[in-house]
Design a protein around this motif. Structure first.
Motif, short mmCIF file in Angstrom:
data_model
loop_
_atom_site.label_atom_id
_atom_site.label_comp_id
_atom_site.label_asym_id
_atom_site.label_seq_id
_atom_site.Cartn_x
_atom_site.Cartn_y
_atom_site.Cartn_z
N GLU A 48 0.62 -1.33 -0.12
CA GLU A 48 -0.27 -0.43 0.18
C GLU A 48 0.65 0.87 0.18
OE1 GLU A 48 -2.56 -0.09 3.31
OE2 GLU A 48 -3.46 -1.55 2.48
N GLU A 49 2.39 1.26 0.67
CA GLU A 49 3.05 2.08 0.53
C GLU A 49 3.72 2.47 -0.90
OE1 GLU A 49 3.44 -0.68 2.79
OE2 GLU A 49 1.96 1.06 4.51
N GLY A 50 3.27 1.55 -1.33
CA GLY A 50 4.35 1.58 -3.16
C GLY A 50 5.81 1.13 -3.43
N HIS A 51 5.71 0.78 -2.17
CA HIS A 51 7.00 -0.82 -2.58
C HIS A 51 6.38 -2.01 -2.65
CE1 HIS A 51 9.50 2.22 0.02
NE2 HIS A 51 7.94 2.49 1.82
N ASN A 52 7.59 -2.49 -4.05
CA ASN A 52 7.61 -3.70 -4.45
C ASN A 52 8.51 -4.75 -3.73
OD1 ASN A 52 9.84 -2.66 -6.06
ND2 ASN A 52 8.49 -2.65 -7.75
N ARG A 53 8.44 -5.76 -4.11
CA ARG A 53 9.01 -6.65 -3.80
C ARG A 53 8.66 -8.29 -5.00
NH1 ARG A 53 6.97 -10.58 -0.31
NH2 ARG A 53 8.68 -11.36 0.69
N LEU A 54 9.80 -9.48 -4.49
CA LEU A 54 9.79 -9.78 -4.93
C LEU A 54 8.93 -11.20 -4.40
CD1 LEU A 54 13.05 -10.36 -7.03
CD2 LEU A 54 11.29 -9.89 -8.67
N ILE A 55 8.05 -11.74 -5.41
CA ILE A 55 7.66 -12.99 -4.37
C ILE A 55 7.24 -14.23 -5.89
CG2 ILE A 55 6.38 -11.55 -3.08
CD1 ILE A 55 3.99 -11.81 -5.28
N LEU A 56 7.54 -15.57 -5.41
CA LEU A 56 6.71 -16.73 -6.14
C LEU A 56 5.61 -17.23 -5.83
CD1 LEU A 56 9.15 -18.83 -7.73
CD2 LEU A 56 8.44 -20.20 -5.93
N THR A 57 5.12 -17.10 -6.90
CA THR A 57 3.11 -17.91 -7.06
C THR A 57 3.14 -18.70 -8.14
OG1 THR A 57 2.95 -16.47 -8.35
CG2 THR A 57 3.28 -15.12 -6.32
N CYS A 100 6.19 -27.87 -3.17
CA CYS A 100 6.33 -26.86 -3.42
C CYS A 100 6.16 -25.29 -2.47
CB CYS A 100 4.36 -25.78 -3.69
SG CYS A 100 4.87 -25.97 -5.98
N PRO A 101 6.21 -26.05 -1.31
CA PRO A 101 6.78 -25.02 0.20
C PRO A 101 7.89 -24.78 -0.05
CG PRO A 101 4.81 -26.36 0.70
CD PRO A 101 5.06 -26.95 -0.81
N VAL A 102 8.87 -25.95 -0.44
CA VAL A 102 10.05 -25.81 0.20
C VAL A 102 11.16 -24.84 -1.27
CG1 VAL A 102 12.13 -27.06 -0.20
CG2 VAL A 102 10.46 -28.15 0.50
N ILE A 103 10.56 -25.24 -2.20
CA ILE A 103 10.27 -23.86 -3.34
C ILE A 103 10.22 -22.53 -2.88
CG2 ILE A 103 9.94 -23.63 -5.96
CD1 ILE A 103 9.54 -26.45 -6.55
N LYS A 104 9.46 -22.31 -2.54
CA LYS A 104 8.78 -20.96 -2.00
C LYS A 104 9.59 -20.21 -1.08
CE LYS A 104 4.75 -18.50 -0.92
NZ LYS A 104 3.85 -17.74 0.10
N ALA A 105 10.16 -20.94 0.18
CA ALA A 105 11.36 -20.77 1.24
C ALA A 105 12.18 -20.32 0.41
CB ALA A 105 11.42 -21.85 1.87
N ALA A 106 12.88 -21.98 0.01
CA ALA A 106 13.75 -21.38 -0.74
C ALA A 106 14.28 -20.17 -1.72
CB ALA A 106 14.49 -22.49 -1.73
N PHE A 107 12.88 -19.72 -2.53
CA PHE A 107 12.83 -18.61 -2.95
C PHE A 107 13.06 -17.24 -2.33
CE2 PHE A 107 11.19 -14.94 -4.69
CZ PHE A 107 12.05 -14.57 -6.32
N GLU A 108 12.80 -17.42 -1.28
CA GLU A 108 12.40 -15.95 -0.36
C GLU A 108 14.01 -15.76 0.15
OE1 GLU A 108 9.71 -17.38 2.22
OE2 GLU A 108 8.17 -15.84 1.34
N ASP A 109 14.80 -17.35 0.88
CA ASP A 109 15.97 -16.92 0.87
C ASP A 109 16.72 -16.58 -0.08
OD1 ASP A 109 15.01 -17.39 3.72
OD2 ASP A 109 16.17 -20.34 3.58
#
Length: 517
Positions: free
Chosen positions: A189-198, A243-252
Protein backbone atom coordinates in the motif's frame (compact mmCIF):
# COMPACT_ATOMS: atom_id res chain seq x y z
CA UNK A 1 19.87 17.56 -5.60
CA UNK A 2 21.04 21.13 -5.27
CA UNK A 3 18.44 23.55 -3.87
CA UNK A 4 16.83 25.76 -6.48
CA UNK A 5 15.04 28.96 -5.59
CA UNK A 6 12.38 30.25 -7.95
CA UNK A 7 10.85 33.69 -7.86
CA UNK A 8 7.08 33.21 -8.10
CA UNK A 9 6.15 36.90 -7.80
CA UNK A 10 4.71 36.99 -11.29
CA UNK A 11 2.83 33.70 -10.94
CA UNK A 12 1.76 32.75 -7.41
CA UNK A 13 -0.38 34.67 -4.93
CA UNK A 14 0.99 35.50 -1.53
CA UNK A 15 0.29 33.79 1.77
CA UNK A 16 -2.77 35.93 2.38
CA UNK A 17 -4.59 34.64 -0.69
CA UNK A 18 -6.56 31.55 0.45
CA UNK A 19 -3.44 29.37 0.80
CA UNK A 20 -2.97 28.83 -2.97
CA UNK A 21 0.60 30.10 -2.88
CA UNK A 22 1.43 27.54 -0.20
CA UNK A 23 -0.16 24.80 -2.32
CA UNK A 24 2.03 25.72 -5.28
CA UNK A 25 5.12 25.51 -3.10
CA UNK A 26 4.10 22.12 -1.71
CA UNK A 27 3.35 20.63 -5.15
CA UNK A 28 6.60 21.77 -6.72
CA UNK A 29 8.74 20.90 -3.71
CA UNK A 30 7.34 17.34 -3.68
CA UNK A 31 7.94 16.89 -7.41
CA UNK A 32 11.42 18.38 -7.64
CA UNK A 33 13.03 18.64 -4.23
CA UNK A 34 13.45 22.38 -4.96
CA UNK A 35 13.05 25.05 -2.31
CA UNK A 36 10.50 27.61 -3.48
CA UNK A 37 10.09 31.01 -1.89
CA UNK A 38 6.77 32.71 -2.77
CA UNK A 39 6.59 36.48 -2.23
CA UNK A 40 4.18 37.91 0.33
CA UNK A 41 2.30 40.16 -2.06
CA UNK A 42 -0.99 39.35 -3.73
CA UNK A 43 -1.50 38.40 -7.39
CA UNK A 44 -4.15 39.86 -9.62
CA UNK A 45 -5.52 36.52 -10.91
CA UNK A 46 -5.51 33.03 -9.35
CA UNK A 47 -5.91 31.49 -12.83
CA UNK A 48 -2.35 32.48 -13.71
CA UNK A 49 -1.17 30.63 -10.60
CA UNK A 50 -3.11 27.49 -11.54
CA UNK A 51 -1.81 27.51 -15.10
CA UNK A 52 1.86 27.97 -14.14
CA UNK A 53 1.81 25.36 -11.35
CA UNK A 54 0.06 22.88 -13.61
CA UNK A 55 2.53 23.47 -16.43
CA UNK A 56 5.55 23.00 -14.14
CA UNK A 57 4.11 19.91 -12.49
CA UNK A 58 3.27 18.31 -15.85
CA UNK A 59 6.79 18.96 -17.12
CA UNK A 60 8.34 17.44 -14.01
CA UNK A 61 6.10 14.37 -14.08
CA UNK A 62 7.17 13.66 -17.66
CA UNK A 63 10.86 13.86 -16.69
CA UNK A 64 12.59 10.53 -16.19
CA UNK A 65 14.15 9.98 -12.78
CA UNK A 66 17.22 7.77 -12.62
CA UNK A 67 18.36 5.68 -9.64
CA UNK A 68 21.92 6.11 -8.28
CA UNK A 69 22.78 2.52 -9.20
CA UNK A 70 21.23 -0.49 -10.92
CA UNK A 71 22.02 -4.15 -10.26
CA UNK A 72 20.77 -6.30 -13.14
CA UNK A 73 20.61 -10.06 -12.55
CA UNK A 74 20.39 -12.35 -15.54
CA UNK A 75 18.77 -15.80 -15.62
CA UNK A 76 22.10 -17.54 -14.98
CA UNK A 77 22.55 -15.85 -11.59
CA UNK A 78 18.92 -16.43 -10.60
CA UNK A 79 19.19 -20.09 -11.58
CA UNK A 80 22.44 -20.68 -9.67
CA UNK A 81 21.27 -18.87 -6.52
CA UNK A 82 17.93 -20.70 -6.43
CA UNK A 83 19.63 -24.06 -7.10
CA UNK A 84 21.91 -23.49 -4.12
CA UNK A 85 18.98 -22.53 -1.88
CA UNK A 86 17.09 -25.68 -2.94
CA UNK A 87 20.13 -27.68 -1.82
CA UNK A 88 20.21 -25.78 1.46
CA UNK A 89 16.53 -26.63 2.00
CA UNK A 90 17.14 -30.35 1.29
CA UNK A 91 14.83 -30.48 -1.72
CA UNK A 92 16.21 -33.90 -2.76
CA UNK A 93 15.50 -35.29 0.70
CA UNK A 94 11.91 -34.00 0.43
CA UNK A 95 11.49 -35.86 -2.86
CA UNK A 96 12.86 -39.06 -1.34
CA UNK A 97 10.25 -38.84 1.40
CA UNK A 98 7.22 -38.42 -0.87
CA UNK A 99 4.41 -40.65 0.51
CA UNK A 100 3.69 -42.44 -2.75
CA UNK A 101 1.72 -45.37 -1.35
CA UNK A 102 -0.57 -43.33 0.90
CA UNK A 103 -1.13 -40.80 -1.90
CA UNK A 104 -2.25 -43.57 -4.25
CA UNK A 105 -4.69 -44.90 -1.65
CA UNK A 106 -6.20 -41.41 -1.34
CA UNK A 107 -6.86 -41.14 -5.07
CA UNK A 108 -10.66 -41.44 -5.75
CA UNK A 109 -11.97 -44.40 -7.72
CA UNK A 110 -14.12 -42.15 -9.92
CA UNK A 111 -17.40 -43.14 -8.18
CA UNK A 112 -17.33 -46.68 -9.64
CA UNK A 113 -17.55 -49.29 -6.81
CA UNK A 114 -15.64 -52.08 -8.57
CA UNK A 115 -12.72 -49.69 -9.29
CA UNK A 116 -12.36 -49.14 -5.58
CA UNK A 117 -12.14 -52.90 -5.15
CA UNK A 118 -9.49 -53.09 -7.88
CA UNK A 119 -7.44 -50.40 -6.15
CA UNK A 120 -7.67 -52.21 -2.85
CA UNK A 121 -6.67 -55.49 -4.48
CA UNK A 122 -3.64 -53.89 -6.10
CA UNK A 123 -2.63 -52.15 -2.89
CA UNK A 124 -2.81 -55.44 -1.04
CA UNK A 125 -0.14 -56.81 -3.39
CA UNK A 126 2.29 -53.93 -2.63
CA UNK A 127 4.55 -54.39 0.38
CA UNK A 128 6.14 -50.93 0.06
CA UNK A 129 6.59 -48.16 -2.52
CA UNK A 130 9.00 -45.28 -2.03
CA UNK A 131 11.45 -43.03 -3.85
CA UNK A 132 14.91 -44.61 -3.76
CA UNK A 133 16.81 -41.89 -5.62
CA UNK A 134 15.99 -38.30 -6.64
CA UNK A 135 17.66 -35.42 -8.41
CA UNK A 136 16.80 -31.80 -9.11
CA UNK A 137 18.06 -31.22 -12.65
CA UNK A 138 19.20 -27.92 -14.17
CA UNK A 139 16.71 -25.13 -13.61
CA UNK A 140 15.39 -22.96 -16.40
CA UNK A 141 14.51 -19.27 -16.11
CA UNK A 142 12.58 -17.62 -18.93
CA UNK A 143 10.25 -14.67 -19.51
CA UNK A 144 6.56 -15.15 -18.91
CA UNK A 145 3.48 -13.22 -19.99
CA UNK A 146 4.32 -9.69 -21.18
CA UNK A 147 7.92 -9.84 -19.97
CA UNK A 148 7.03 -8.50 -16.51
CA UNK A 149 7.22 -11.97 -14.93
CA UNK A 150 9.66 -14.86 -14.91
CA UNK A 151 8.83 -18.55 -15.11
CA UNK A 152 10.99 -20.98 -13.16
CA UNK A 153 11.05 -24.57 -14.42
CA UNK A 154 12.50 -27.19 -12.07
CA UNK A 155 12.94 -30.63 -13.69
CA UNK A 156 12.72 -33.55 -11.25
CA UNK A 157 14.14 -37.02 -11.86
CA UNK A 158 13.20 -39.85 -9.48
CA UNK A 159 13.33 -43.62 -9.24
CA UNK A 160 10.79 -45.38 -7.04
CA UNK A 161 11.19 -48.88 -5.72
CA UNK A 162 8.14 -51.16 -5.54
CA UNK A 163 8.19 -54.36 -3.53
CA UNK A 164 5.54 -57.00 -4.30
CA UNK A 165 5.30 -60.75 -3.66
CA UNK A 166 4.62 -61.18 -7.40
CA UNK A 167 8.25 -60.36 -8.23
CA UNK A 168 11.33 -61.61 -6.41
CA UNK A 169 13.36 -58.39 -6.99
CA UNK A 170 12.53 -54.72 -6.45
CA UNK A 171 10.56 -53.21 -9.31
CA UNK A 172 12.02 -49.81 -10.32
CA UNK A 173 9.76 -47.11 -11.71
CA UNK A 174 11.31 -44.06 -13.41
CA UNK A 175 9.42 -40.81 -12.75
CA UNK A 176 10.09 -37.48 -14.44
CA UNK A 177 8.20 -34.36 -13.42
CA UNK A 178 8.62 -30.61 -13.79
CA UNK A 179 7.69 -28.11 -11.10
CA UNK A 180 6.87 -24.62 -12.37
CA UNK A 181 6.46 -21.31 -10.57
CA UNK A 182 6.15 -17.63 -11.45
CA UNK A 183 8.37 -14.81 -10.11
CA UNK A 184 6.47 -11.55 -10.05
CA UNK A 185 6.36 -8.19 -8.31
CA UNK A 186 4.06 -7.50 -5.38
CA UNK A 187 3.32 -3.90 -4.41
CA UNK A 188 2.44 -2.76 -0.92
CA UNK A 189 0.00 0.00 0.00
CA UNK A 190 2.98 2.31 0.59
CA UNK A 191 4.07 1.83 -3.03
CA UNK A 192 7.06 -0.44 -2.28
CA UNK A 193 7.44 -3.61 -4.30
CA UNK A 194 9.10 -6.94 -3.65
CA UNK A 195 9.69 -10.22 -5.48
CA UNK A 196 7.38 -13.13 -4.72
CA UNK A 197 6.98 -16.68 -6.00
CA UNK A 198 3.47 -17.75 -7.01
CA UNK A 199 1.54 -20.42 -8.94
CA UNK A 200 3.77 -23.34 -8.04
CA UNK A 201 2.51 -26.55 -9.66
CA UNK A 202 3.57 -29.55 -11.76
CA UNK A 203 2.96 -29.37 -15.47
CA UNK A 204 1.26 -32.42 -17.01
CA UNK A 205 3.44 -32.05 -20.11
CA UNK A 206 6.58 -32.71 -18.08
CA UNK A 207 5.22 -35.85 -16.36
CA UNK A 208 6.59 -39.20 -17.54
CA UNK A 209 6.39 -42.50 -15.66
CA UNK A 210 7.86 -45.74 -16.98
CA UNK A 211 9.41 -49.07 -15.94
CA UNK A 212 13.18 -49.35 -16.00
CA UNK A 213 13.01 -53.03 -17.07
CA UNK A 214 10.41 -55.48 -18.36
CA UNK A 215 8.64 -57.90 -16.02
CA UNK A 216 6.33 -60.90 -16.20
CA UNK A 217 2.81 -60.45 -17.54
CA UNK A 218 1.24 -60.39 -14.07
CA UNK A 219 3.88 -58.05 -12.67
CA UNK A 220 3.55 -55.75 -15.67
CA UNK A 221 -0.23 -55.64 -15.16
CA UNK A 222 0.28 -54.65 -11.51
CA UNK A 223 2.92 -51.99 -12.21
CA UNK A 224 0.88 -50.53 -15.09
CA UNK A 225 -1.96 -49.97 -12.65
CA UNK A 226 0.43 -48.47 -10.07
CA UNK A 227 1.85 -46.08 -12.65
CA UNK A 228 -1.69 -45.15 -13.68
CA UNK A 229 -2.46 -44.19 -10.08
CA UNK A 230 0.81 -42.21 -9.82
CA UNK A 231 -0.05 -40.00 -12.81
CA UNK A 232 -2.62 -37.93 -10.85
CA UNK A 233 -1.02 -38.53 -7.43
CA UNK A 234 2.54 -37.36 -8.18
CA UNK A 235 1.68 -33.76 -9.26
CA UNK A 236 -0.42 -33.35 -6.11
CA UNK A 237 2.45 -34.58 -3.94
CA UNK A 238 4.94 -32.24 -5.60
CA UNK A 239 2.57 -29.32 -5.05
CA UNK A 240 1.88 -30.15 -1.40
CA UNK A 241 5.35 -31.34 -0.38
CA UNK A 242 7.88 -29.63 -2.66
CA UNK A 243 6.26 -26.31 -3.58
CA UNK A 244 6.46 -24.95 0.01
CA UNK A 245 10.19 -25.81 -0.06
CA UNK A 246 10.64 -24.03 -3.41
CA UNK A 247 8.86 -20.96 -2.05
CA UNK A 248 10.98 -20.92 1.12
CA UNK A 249 14.16 -21.34 -0.96
CA UNK A 250 13.14 -18.42 -3.18
CA UNK A 251 12.40 -16.17 -0.19
CA UNK A 252 15.82 -16.96 1.28
CA UNK A 253 17.44 -16.28 -2.11
CA UNK A 254 15.72 -12.89 -2.28
CA UNK A 255 16.73 -12.03 1.29
CA UNK A 256 20.33 -13.04 0.53
CA UNK A 257 20.41 -10.82 -2.57
CA UNK A 258 19.24 -7.84 -0.51
CA UNK A 259 21.89 -8.62 2.10
CA UNK A 260 24.60 -8.72 -0.58
CA UNK A 261 23.42 -5.38 -1.95
CA UNK A 262 23.67 -3.77 1.51
CA UNK A 263 27.24 -4.88 2.26
CA UNK A 264 29.22 -1.62 2.73
CA UNK A 265 31.91 -0.84 0.15
CA UNK A 266 35.09 0.27 1.92
CA UNK A 267 36.69 3.49 0.65
CA UNK A 268 39.71 3.68 2.99
CA UNK A 269 38.22 5.89 5.74
CA UNK A 270 34.74 6.12 4.22
CA UNK A 271 32.00 3.68 3.24
CA UNK A 272 29.55 3.54 0.36
CA UNK A 273 26.30 1.69 1.07
CA UNK A 274 23.50 0.69 -1.28
CA UNK A 275 19.91 -0.20 -0.46
CA UNK A 276 16.88 -1.24 -2.45
CA UNK A 277 14.90 1.58 -4.02
CA UNK A 278 12.61 -0.32 -6.36
CA UNK A 279 12.40 -3.48 -8.49
CA UNK A 280 11.56 -4.29 -12.07
CA UNK A 281 11.44 -7.37 -14.28
CA UNK A 282 12.44 -6.80 -17.89
CA UNK A 283 12.26 -9.86 -20.11
CA UNK A 284 14.50 -12.40 -18.34
CA UNK A 285 16.34 -9.87 -16.14
CA UNK A 286 15.57 -8.81 -12.58
CA UNK A 287 16.55 -5.16 -12.12
CA UNK A 288 17.24 -3.84 -8.63
CA UNK A 289 17.23 -0.03 -8.58
CA UNK A 290 19.39 1.10 -5.69
CA UNK A 291 19.73 4.20 -3.54
CA UNK A 292 23.11 5.00 -2.01
CA UNK A 293 24.73 6.87 0.84
CA UNK A 294 28.31 7.84 1.63
CA UNK A 295 29.46 7.75 5.26
CA UNK A 296 32.67 8.91 6.95
CA UNK A 297 34.83 6.95 9.39
CA UNK A 298 32.51 7.91 12.25
CA UNK A 299 29.47 6.54 10.44
CA UNK A 300 28.08 10.01 9.75
CA UNK A 301 26.30 10.23 6.38
CA UNK A 302 28.01 12.85 4.25
CA UNK A 303 26.06 12.35 1.04
CA UNK A 304 22.71 10.81 0.08
CA UNK A 305 21.87 9.64 -3.43
CA UNK A 306 18.31 8.99 -4.55
CA UNK A 307 16.22 9.17 -7.71
CA UNK A 308 17.37 12.17 -9.70
CA UNK A 309 17.05 13.93 -13.03
CA UNK A 310 20.73 13.09 -13.55
CA UNK A 311 20.82 10.79 -16.57
CA UNK A 312 21.65 7.09 -16.30
CA UNK A 313 21.76 4.81 -19.31
CA UNK A 314 21.30 1.14 -18.36
CA UNK A 315 23.04 -1.06 -20.97
CA UNK A 316 21.47 -4.41 -21.81
CA UNK A 317 23.00 -7.45 -20.15
CA UNK A 318 23.45 -9.31 -23.42
CA UNK A 319 25.11 -12.54 -22.28
CA UNK A 320 26.61 -11.18 -19.04
CA UNK A 321 25.34 -12.93 -15.88
CA UNK A 322 24.92 -9.60 -14.05
CA UNK A 323 25.94 -5.96 -14.13
CA UNK A 324 26.28 -3.20 -11.56
CA UNK A 325 25.81 0.25 -13.06
CA UNK A 326 26.78 3.23 -10.89
CA UNK A 327 25.66 6.75 -11.80
CA UNK A 328 28.32 9.38 -12.50
CA UNK A 329 27.59 11.57 -9.46
CA UNK A 330 28.00 8.55 -7.15
CA UNK A 331 31.31 7.60 -8.80
CA UNK A 332 32.41 11.21 -8.51
CA UNK A 333 31.71 11.20 -4.76
CA UNK A 334 33.65 7.95 -4.40
CA UNK A 335 36.69 9.50 -6.10
CA UNK A 336 36.31 12.61 -3.96
CA UNK A 337 36.21 10.48 -0.80
CA UNK A 338 39.44 8.76 -1.81
CA UNK A 339 41.13 12.04 -2.79
CA UNK A 340 40.23 14.39 0.02
CA UNK A 341 41.71 17.95 -0.03
CA UNK A 342 45.19 18.18 1.49
CA UNK A 343 48.41 20.20 1.64
CA UNK A 344 51.76 18.93 0.37
CA UNK A 345 55.04 20.68 1.28
CA UNK A 346 58.21 19.53 -0.49
CA UNK A 347 61.87 20.57 -0.14
CA UNK A 348 62.20 20.71 -3.89
CA UNK A 349 65.99 20.97 -4.16
CA UNK A 350 66.38 17.95 -1.85
CA UNK A 351 63.70 15.72 -3.37
CA UNK A 352 63.74 16.79 -7.04
CA UNK A 353 66.93 18.80 -7.63
CA UNK A 354 66.53 18.82 -11.41
CA UNK A 355 63.06 20.37 -11.17
CA UNK A 356 64.35 22.83 -8.55
CA UNK A 357 66.99 24.03 -11.03
CA UNK A 358 64.37 24.29 -13.81
CA UNK A 359 62.05 26.29 -11.54
CA UNK A 360 64.86 28.71 -10.73
CA UNK A 361 65.66 29.11 -14.42
CA UNK A 362 61.98 29.73 -15.21
CA UNK A 363 61.63 32.40 -12.49
CA UNK A 364 64.82 34.23 -13.47
CA UNK A 365 63.32 36.04 -16.52
CA UNK A 366 60.43 37.19 -14.29
CA UNK A 367 62.61 38.33 -11.36
CA UNK A 368 66.32 37.69 -11.19
CA UNK A 369 66.30 38.78 -7.54
CA UNK A 370 63.63 36.21 -6.65
CA UNK A 371 65.50 33.48 -8.49
CA UNK A 372 68.66 34.26 -6.53
CA UNK A 373 66.70 33.97 -3.26
CA UNK A 374 65.85 30.33 -3.96
CA UNK A 375 68.15 28.35 -1.70
CA UNK A 376 68.74 24.66 -0.95
CA UNK A 377 65.75 24.68 1.44
CA UNK A 378 63.27 26.16 -1.03
CA UNK A 379 59.78 24.80 -0.48
CA UNK A 380 56.94 24.19 -2.90
CA UNK A 381 53.50 23.91 -1.33
CA UNK A 382 50.59 22.35 -3.19
CA UNK A 383 47.05 22.65 -1.85
CA UNK A 384 44.22 20.69 -3.44
CA UNK A 385 41.06 22.73 -3.02
CA UNK A 386 37.53 21.39 -2.68
CA UNK A 387 37.00 17.90 -4.12
CA UNK A 388 37.95 16.65 -7.58
CA UNK A 389 35.29 16.37 -10.27
CA UNK A 390 35.05 13.21 -12.39
CA UNK A 391 33.99 13.69 -16.00
CA UNK A 392 32.90 10.59 -17.91
CA UNK A 393 32.57 9.95 -21.59
CA UNK A 394 32.21 6.62 -23.35
CA UNK A 395 35.46 4.78 -22.80
CA UNK A 396 37.23 7.77 -21.20
CA UNK A 397 37.32 9.63 -17.89
CA UNK A 398 39.04 12.76 -16.61
CA UNK A 399 39.45 14.20 -13.13
CA UNK A 400 39.41 17.99 -12.81
CA UNK A 401 40.61 19.73 -9.66
CA UNK A 402 41.58 23.17 -8.38
CA UNK A 403 45.07 23.60 -6.94
CA UNK A 404 46.91 26.37 -5.10
CA UNK A 405 50.64 26.42 -5.82
CA UNK A 406 53.10 28.40 -3.66
CA UNK A 407 56.86 28.83 -3.81
CA UNK A 408 58.90 29.76 -0.70
CA UNK A 409 62.51 30.88 -1.08
CA UNK A 410 63.63 28.97 2.04
CA UNK A 411 62.12 26.82 4.75
CA UNK A 412 62.23 29.83 7.09
CA UNK A 413 60.36 32.20 4.78
CA UNK A 414 56.91 33.06 6.10
CA UNK A 415 55.54 34.54 2.91
CA UNK A 416 55.69 32.87 -0.51
CA UNK A 417 57.37 34.50 -3.47
CA UNK A 418 54.08 34.04 -5.30
CA UNK A 419 50.82 32.10 -5.15
CA UNK A 420 49.19 30.61 -8.24
CA UNK A 421 45.74 29.20 -8.81
CA UNK A 422 45.64 26.21 -11.14
CA UNK A 423 42.72 24.48 -12.81
CA UNK A 424 44.19 21.07 -13.63
CA UNK A 425 42.87 17.87 -15.17
CA UNK A 426 44.20 14.32 -15.38
CA UNK A 427 43.31 11.23 -17.34
CA UNK A 428 41.50 8.76 -15.08
CA UNK A 429 42.11 5.13 -15.94
CA UNK A 430 39.67 2.61 -14.45
CA UNK A 431 40.76 -1.02 -14.54
CA UNK A 432 40.36 -4.15 -12.44
CA UNK A 433 42.52 -6.65 -10.58
CA UNK A 434 40.59 -9.77 -9.59
CA UNK A 435 37.48 -8.56 -7.79
CA UNK A 436 38.89 -5.06 -7.13
CA UNK A 437 38.15 -1.88 -9.05
CA UNK A 438 41.29 0.18 -9.55
CA UNK A 439 41.82 3.82 -10.55
CA UNK A 440 45.02 5.52 -11.66
CA UNK A 441 45.59 9.15 -12.70
CA UNK A 442 47.91 10.01 -15.60
CA UNK A 443 49.06 12.97 -17.70
CA UNK A 444 48.11 15.91 -15.52
CA UNK A 445 47.53 19.15 -17.45
CA UNK A 446 47.41 22.75 -16.29
CA UNK A 447 44.32 23.91 -18.17
CA UNK A 448 44.39 27.39 -16.60
CA UNK A 449 46.95 29.16 -14.42
CA UNK A 450 46.39 32.57 -12.82
CA UNK A 451 48.27 34.74 -10.37
CA UNK A 452 46.60 34.97 -6.97
CA UNK A 453 49.31 36.76 -4.98
CA UNK A 454 52.83 37.94 -5.73
CA UNK A 455 55.73 39.31 -3.76
CA UNK A 456 57.85 39.72 -6.89
CA UNK A 457 55.53 41.90 -8.94
CA UNK A 458 52.90 41.10 -11.54
CA UNK A 459 53.70 38.58 -14.26
CA UNK A 460 51.98 36.24 -16.69
CA UNK A 461 51.50 32.93 -14.85
CA UNK A 462 51.31 31.03 -18.15
CA UNK A 463 55.05 31.60 -18.43
CA UNK A 464 55.52 28.94 -15.69
CA UNK A 465 53.05 26.40 -17.11
CA UNK A 466 55.59 23.80 -18.25
CA UNK A 467 57.62 23.64 -15.04
CA UNK A 468 54.53 23.71 -12.84
CA UNK A 469 52.96 20.84 -14.81
CA UNK A 470 56.16 18.83 -14.36
CA UNK A 471 56.18 19.50 -10.61
CA UNK A 472 52.53 18.48 -10.29
CA UNK A 473 53.22 15.33 -12.32
CA UNK A 474 56.16 14.45 -10.06
CA UNK A 475 54.63 15.35 -6.67
CA UNK A 476 50.83 15.52 -6.76
CA UNK A 477 50.02 12.58 -9.03
CA UNK A 478 52.21 10.01 -7.19
CA UNK A 479 50.64 11.10 -3.91
CA UNK A 480 47.09 10.77 -5.27
CA UNK A 481 47.81 7.45 -6.96
CA UNK A 482 49.22 6.19 -3.67
CA UNK A 483 45.81 6.85 -2.09
CA UNK A 484 44.07 5.06 -4.96
CA UNK A 485 46.44 2.07 -5.04
CA UNK A 486 44.50 -0.26 -2.65
CA UNK A 487 41.52 -0.21 -5.02
CA UNK A 488 37.88 -0.90 -4.13
CA UNK A 489 36.76 -4.42 -3.27
CA UNK A 490 33.57 -5.34 -5.15
CA UNK A 491 32.41 -8.06 -2.76
CA UNK A 492 29.25 -8.92 -4.67
CA UNK A 493 31.37 -10.46 -7.46
CA UNK A 494 32.51 -13.48 -5.42
CA UNK A 495 29.21 -13.59 -3.56
CA UNK A 496 27.50 -14.27 -6.90
CA UNK A 497 30.00 -16.99 -7.78
CA UNK A 498 32.62 -15.17 -9.87
CA UNK A 499 36.31 -14.49 -9.32
CA UNK A 500 37.00 -11.44 -11.46
CA UNK A 501 35.23 -8.26 -12.46
CA UNK A 502 35.56 -6.12 -15.58
CA UNK A 503 34.71 -2.43 -15.93
CA UNK A 504 33.65 -0.08 -18.69
CA UNK A 505 32.44 3.51 -18.97
CA UNK A 506 29.41 5.08 -20.59
CA UNK A 507 28.65 8.77 -20.91
CA UNK A 508 26.98 8.81 -17.49
CA UNK A 509 27.99 5.70 -15.53
CA UNK A 510 30.56 3.14 -14.50
CA UNK A 511 29.56 -0.41 -15.50
CA UNK A 512 30.86 -3.49 -13.67
CA UNK A 513 30.35 -7.00 -15.06
CA UNK A 514 31.86 -10.36 -14.09
CA UNK A 515 34.57 -12.04 -16.12
CA UNK A 516 33.10 -15.35 -17.25
CA UNK A 517 33.77 -18.00 -19.88
Amino acid sequence: MQDIRLDLQAHCPGEESSGQGLLCVQVLTFATGCVLTPPPRKMASPWTFIFVCGLLAATLVQATLSPPAVLSLGPEVIKEKLTQELKNHNAVSILQQLPLLSAMREEPAGGIPFLGNVVNTIMNHITWLKVTSANVLQLQVQPSGDGQELMIKIPLDMVAGLNTPLVKSIVEIHMEAEAQAIIQLESSEEGHNRLILTNCLTSQGGLHISLLRKLTFLANFLTDKVMGFLVPALPKMVKSELCPVIKAAFEDMYADLLRLVRVPVSLTFNHLEFDLLSLAINSSVIQLNLRAKLSDSQGKVTNWFNDSLVSLTVPTLDSAPFSLIVRQDVVNSVVAALLSPEELAVLLDYVLPKLAHQLKSSIKPISEKAADQLGPTQIVKIFTQDTPVLLLSKGNANVAQRIVFEVFATNEARCPLFTLGIEASSEAQFYTEGDRLMLNLNNIRSDRIYLMNSGIGLFNADFLEDIITEILDSILLPNENGKLRPGILISIVKALGFEEVACSLTDDALVLTPVYS
